[in-house]
Design a protein around this motif. Structure first.
Motif, mmCIF file in Angstrom:
data_model
loop_
_atom_site.group_PDB
_atom_site.id
_atom_site.type_symbol
_atom_site.label_atom_id
_atom_site.label_comp_id
_atom_site.label_asym_id
_atom_site.label_seq_id
_atom_site.Cartn_x
_atom_site.Cartn_y
_atom_site.Cartn_z
ATOM 1 N N LYS A 177 0.837 -1.184 0.000
ATOM 2 C CA LYS A 177 0.000 0.000 0.000
ATOM 3 C C LYS A 177 0.881 1.246 0.000
ATOM 4 N N THR A 178 0.358 2.339 -0.545
ATOM 5 C CA THR A 178 1.063 3.606 -0.485
ATOM 6 C C THR A 178 0.485 4.438 0.648
ATOM 7 N N LYS A 179 1.175 5.509 0.982
ATOM 8 C CA LYS A 179 0.687 6.406 2.015
ATOM 9 C C LYS A 179 -0.354 7.373 1.480
ATOM 10 N N GLN A 180 -0.488 7.454 0.168
ATOM 11 C CA GLN A 180 -1.471 8.359 -0.406
ATOM 12 C C GLN A 180 -2.833 7.706 -0.435
ATOM 13 N N SER A 181 -3.858 8.524 -0.139
ATOM 14 C CA SER A 181 -5.209 8.008 -0.155
ATOM 15 C C SER A 181 -6.022 8.751 -1.189
ATOM 16 N N LEU B 297 -23.092 13.515 1.966
ATOM 17 C CA LEU B 297 -22.447 12.254 1.575
ATOM 18 C C LEU B 297 -21.101 12.068 2.261
ATOM 19 N N ILE B 298 -20.890 10.856 2.714
ATOM 20 C CA ILE B 298 -19.635 10.462 3.351
ATOM 21 C C ILE B 298 -19.075 9.273 2.570
ATOM 22 N N VAL B 299 -17.782 9.302 2.287
ATOM 23 C CA VAL B 299 -17.142 8.191 1.579
ATOM 24 C C VAL B 299 -16.088 7.553 2.460
ATOM 25 N N GLU B 300 -15.853 6.293 2.201
ATOM 26 C CA GLU B 300 -14.784 5.580 2.905
ATOM 27 C C GLU B 300 -13.517 5.686 2.087
ATOM 28 N N ASP B 301 -12.469 6.169 2.730
ATOM 29 C CA ASP B 301 -11.221 6.416 2.031
ATOM 30 C C ASP B 301 -10.545 5.098 1.641
ATOM 31 N N ALA B 302 -9.645 5.197 0.687
ATOM 32 C CA ALA B 302 -8.964 3.989 0.191
ATOM 33 C C ALA B 302 -7.517 4.308 -0.128
ATOM 34 N N HIS B 303 -6.705 3.276 -0.112
ATOM 35 C CA HIS B 303 -5.296 3.386 -0.487
ATOM 36 C C HIS B 303 -5.114 2.864 -1.907
ATOM 37 N N PHE B 304 -4.195 3.484 -2.614
ATOM 38 C CA PHE B 304 -3.762 2.902 -3.872
ATOM 39 C C PHE B 304 -2.876 1.689 -3.588
ATOM 40 N N LYS B 305 -2.907 0.716 -4.472
ATOM 41 C CA LYS B 305 -1.936 -0.369 -4.439
ATOM 42 C C LYS B 305 -0.883 -0.075 -5.494
ATOM 43 N N ALA B 306 0.314 0.201 -5.045
ATOM 44 C CA ALA B 306 1.363 0.623 -5.965
ATOM 45 C C ALA B 306 2.063 -0.579 -6.571
#
Length: 372
Positions: free
Chosen positions: A119-123, A170-179
């Motif tokens: 996972k990366t640290k960027q969301s 609206l509320i969204v659930e954050d996600a991580h990129f898979k690098a």
């Protein structure tokens, strides 16, 4: 009367795994075949010497029986040697087992983590949810909206009478990129890798095999290219690694770096890196006319400056270089410090112990950076 069952630890004497005679010898054989760079006859000779000293076999199962079983089980095959004589070589099945053994030896003590890509640290609009919530932003996919949290937000903001839900609710659930990561592993095969009675090339080979096995099984979207460098640099395939030997070479670090960057330029991944395992100073460069300029006496300013230039070029391409220097000479460490500063990479001054763990940890750390 009620009986209390107490839980606790029970200590017993260590009992070795119940392995068959073949399996016991096979574990030793896999280790010896790496040290002999794939020379089957030499590995068996070493095994016979160990048998004489440590009584590995008995009259019921001999080394000759073991050799026959290797053939029957498909671990070795008859093949022609380079000189045209008949010999015995390893099969792809055995090469895979050697890589797995290297993986277990080098990375077996590390804590296991979840399967999948790093996972990366960027969301943002990624592909693995983090459990963290945030407000909806233009461009967020509908599949990321948390229905429960959004309805709750709408009730708080608008009340139950004439209930409605707006974009602001609206509320969204954050996600991580898979690098994805593209890595080039550079291995120094100059003569100094076996000087002073210390075998440095075998641990380097084990690291290469373990890293390759780790990537192909755990991070299959990543790429790993392996190159070796002496007077020149060239790509080797994974199946060639167990047979890698040191040659009568100087150390052309520049050629290795140039080849590594050429490979990485062709990769589409954002995350790219170079790992360099070396124990000696750069002592060779190839000139434009094809001739070689060599100097093993100290750090030659001409050669060193060309190394710094390559380090700076890799920095411009956003390719960090991590150098694993298997040497403790302060004179050489000064060069590595300057080289690392020019690239803004990292350097580890290490012996052979713990080399694999450091490479793995750095690989994991680098994969979590820089997604553009």
């Amino acid at each position: 009367m009620k009986t209390n069952n107490r839980k606790g630890f029970k200590f017993t004497s260590y009992q070795a795994p119940n392995l068959s005679p073949f399996d016991k010898l096979f574990e030793i054989f896999k280790e010896l075949i790496v040290h002999t760079s794939g020379d089957f006859d030499e590995a068996i000779d070493w095994l016979r010497e160990l048998d004489t000293e440590y009584k590995l076999t008995d009259e019921n199962y001999t080394i000759d029986d073991f050799v026959e079983d290797l053939k029957k089980k498909g671990y070795v095959k008859e093949e022609l040697k380079g000189d045209g004589t008949q010999g015995t070589g390893l099969t792809a099945k055995t090469e895979r087992l050697i890589r797995q053994q290297a993986l277990n030896q080098i990375f077996g003590n590390l804590n296991k983590s979840g399967s999948g890509n790093h996972k990366t640290k960027q969301s943002g609009a990624g592909d693995e949810f983090t459990g963290e919530l945030r407000e909806f932003q233009f461009g967020d996919g509908l599949e990321t909206i948390s229905l429960t949290e959004s309805l709750k937000n709408a009730q708080i903001n608008n009340g139950m009478d004439g209930f409605k839900i707006t974009e602001n609710d609206l509320i969204v659930e954050d996600a991580h990129f898979k690098a994805q990561m593209s890595t080039v592993l550079m291995i120094d095969i100059s003569h100094s890798m076996i000087l002073y009675g210390e075998d440095r090339i075998t641990p380097a080979k084990k690291v290469a095999m373990a890293l390759a096995e780790l990537i192909t099984t755990r991070y299959p979207k990543d790429t790993l290219d392996i190159i070796v460098f002496g007077n020149d640099a060239w790509i080797i395939s994974l199946k060639d690694v167990p047979y890698l030997t040191v040659g009568p070479y100087h150390t052309n670090t520049v050629a290795g770096l140039q080849l590594a960057m050429d490979i990485l330029r062709r990769k589409r991944n954002t995350n790219k890196q170079i790992f360099m395992i070396t124990d000696g100073k750069p002592s060779c460069v190839r000139e434009k006319d094809g001739s070689y300029y060599m100097n093993s006496n100290g750090l030659d300013e001409y050669i060193v400056e060309k190394c710094y230039t390559q380090a700076a070029q890799a920095r411009k391409l956003h390719i960090p270089i991590t150098t694993f220097m298997i040497a403790s000479d302060p004179y050489l460490q000064r060069f590595v410090n300057n080289f690392t500063e020019a690239n803004q990479g990292k350097a580890f001054y290490t012996g052979l112990k713990g080399l694999g763990e450091m490479i793995f940890q750095d690989y994991e750390a680098n994969r979590k950076k820089r997604v553009k």
